[in-house]
Design an enzyme around this catalytic site. Structure first.
Site, PDB file in Angstrom:
ATOM      1  N   LYS A 142      29.609  41.957  38.829  1.00  0.00           N
ATOM      2  CA  LYS A 142      29.620  41.453  37.443  1.00  0.00           C
ATOM      3  C   LYS A 142      28.206  40.994  37.051  1.00  0.00           C
ATOM      4  O   LYS A 142      27.229  41.542  37.553  1.00  0.00           O
ATOM      5  CB  LYS A 142      30.672  40.359  37.288  1.00  0.00           C
ATOM      6  N   HIS A 200      36.943  48.054  32.761  1.00  0.00           N
ATOM      7  CA  HIS A 200      37.316  46.773  33.378  1.00  0.00           C
ATOM      8  C   HIS A 200      37.919  45.866  32.306  1.00  0.00           C
ATOM      9  O   HIS A 200      37.515  45.923  31.144  1.00  0.00           O
ATOM     10  CB  HIS A 200      36.076  46.132  34.004  1.00  0.00           C
ATOM     11  N   GLU A 231      37.449  42.915  31.577  1.00  0.00           N
ATOM     12  CA  GLU A 231      36.462  42.089  30.858  1.00  0.00           C
ATOM     13  C   GLU A 231      35.788  42.901  29.750  1.00  0.00           C
ATOM     14  O   GLU A 231      35.438  42.358  28.705  1.00  0.00           O
ATOM     15  CB  GLU A 231      35.452  41.507  31.856  1.00  0.00           C
ATOM     16  N   GLU A 283      44.277  46.183  38.292  1.00  0.00           N
ATOM     17  CA  GLU A 283      43.855  44.787  38.321  1.00  0.00           C
ATOM     18  C   GLU A 283      44.655  43.990  37.297  1.00  0.00           C
ATOM     19  O   GLU A 283      44.324  44.004  36.094  1.00  0.00           O
ATOM     20  CB  GLU A 283      42.365  44.671  37.975  1.00  0.00           C
TER      21      GLU A 283
HETATM   22  P1  PGA Z   1      37.954  38.886  41.485  1.00  0.00           P
HETATM   23  O1  PGA Z   1      37.485  40.032  40.475  1.00  0.00           O
HETATM   24  O2  PGA Z   1      37.999  39.479  42.852  1.00  0.00           O
HETATM   25  O3  PGA Z   1      36.903  37.805  41.353  1.00  0.00           O
HETATM   26  O4  PGA Z   1      39.304  38.420  41.024  1.00  0.00           O
HETATM   27  C1  PGA Z   1      37.957  41.351  40.599  1.00  0.00           C
HETATM   28  C2  PGA Z   1      37.461  42.197  39.469  1.00  0.00           C
HETATM   29  O5  PGA Z   1      37.361  41.708  38.339  1.00  0.00           O
HETATM   30  O6  PGA Z   1      37.128  43.382  39.656  1.00  0.00           O
END
Ligand code: PGA
Length: 249
Positions: free
Chosen positions: A10, A95, A97, A163
């Site tokens: 990230k 993703h 986000e 996810e």
């Molecule tokens: P995390 O993130 O392992 O911190 O939950 C996973 C991701 O967003 O790919």
């Protein structure tokens, strides 16, 4: 098929951080493993440092996003061709986000995936439901919709990352039975949309608060072919730890 242990850094790190973390990973992963592959996906500006630090190691390099356009007047964008030129093999697309903070819709993710494929990158296409949708019992509908509209019909070499949005960065992990049910469902949809041969060779990763303490149980779930790891990928101890578990060390 090779288990993929992918780190999504990230928007974290500096050049010094990249150097230190990559050194700790390359000291650990010295020789290729026939069954498991480690991948790191740093921020675009750190990819070059990461590339130089992991050269001569079996660790693979990827990015966190790419443009849907090939080149031209797209200020701030990074193209799939540039990522390939920089040594990337993979790119994370869609993703949650990016879907939520940048309003990325399935159609855009589909175009980006086509760009990635055209330039020789393997897209890791992310899907996942929000807690609201899960509580409403709509999680399978959401995933089906995302799969059908984010994955181009024309590609056969891609990775899916499931996810659940509510499990990302929260420390909450989906129940093993829920992970199993969703990965089976994803396999079924891929078979319907792309044919059995493609579904059979497509890796489906789980992501969301994966770490050494839960990786063994998650990686043992049928149709889980690796992990997309955020927080735990920022420390060599935990990322190497998940890798070791995948290797059965
Ligand atoms: P995390 O993130 O392992 O911190 O939950 C996973 C991701 O967003 O790919």
């Amino acid at each position: 098929m090779k288990t993929l242990i992918a780190g999504n850094w990230k928007m974290n790190g500096t050049r010094a951080f990249t150097h230190d973390l990559c050194n700790a990973l390359t000291n650990h992963v010295k020789t290729p493993n026939a069954d498991v592959e480690m991948l790191i996906c740093p921020s675009a500006i750190l990819i070059r440092d990461a590339r130089d630090s992991i050269k001569d190691s079996p660790i693979k390099l990827g990015a966190q996003d790419c443009s849907n356009a090939e080149s031209g007047a797209y200020t701030g964008e990074v193209s799939a061709g540039m990522l390939k030129d920089m040594g990337c093999d993979y790119v994370i697309l869609g993703h949650s986000e990016r879907r939520s903070y940048h309003s990325e819709a399935n159609a855009l993710i589909c175009e980006k995936s086509t760009q990635a494929k055209d330039k020789g990158l393997i897209p890791i296409i992310c899907v996942g439901e929000t807690l609201k949708k899960r509580i409403a019992g709509k999680e399978f509908d959401v995933i089906k919709e995302q799969l059908i509209h984010s994955v181009p019909k024309s590609i056969d070499d891609f990775v899916i990352a499931y996810e659940p949005v509510w499990a990302i960065g929260t420390g909450k992990v989906a129940e093993i039975s829920d992970i199993h049910a969703m990965h089976e469902f994803i396999y079924t949809i891929l078979s319907e949309e792309h044919g059995r041969a493609v579904a059979d060779k497509t890796r489906i990763l789980y992501g969301g608060s994966m770490k050494p303490s839960n990786a063994k149980d998650i990686l043992a779930v049928p149709r889980v072919h690796g992990g997309l790891i955020g927080g735990a990928a920022l420390k060599a101890e935990t990322f190497n730890g998940v890798y070791d578990i995948a290797c059965g060390v």
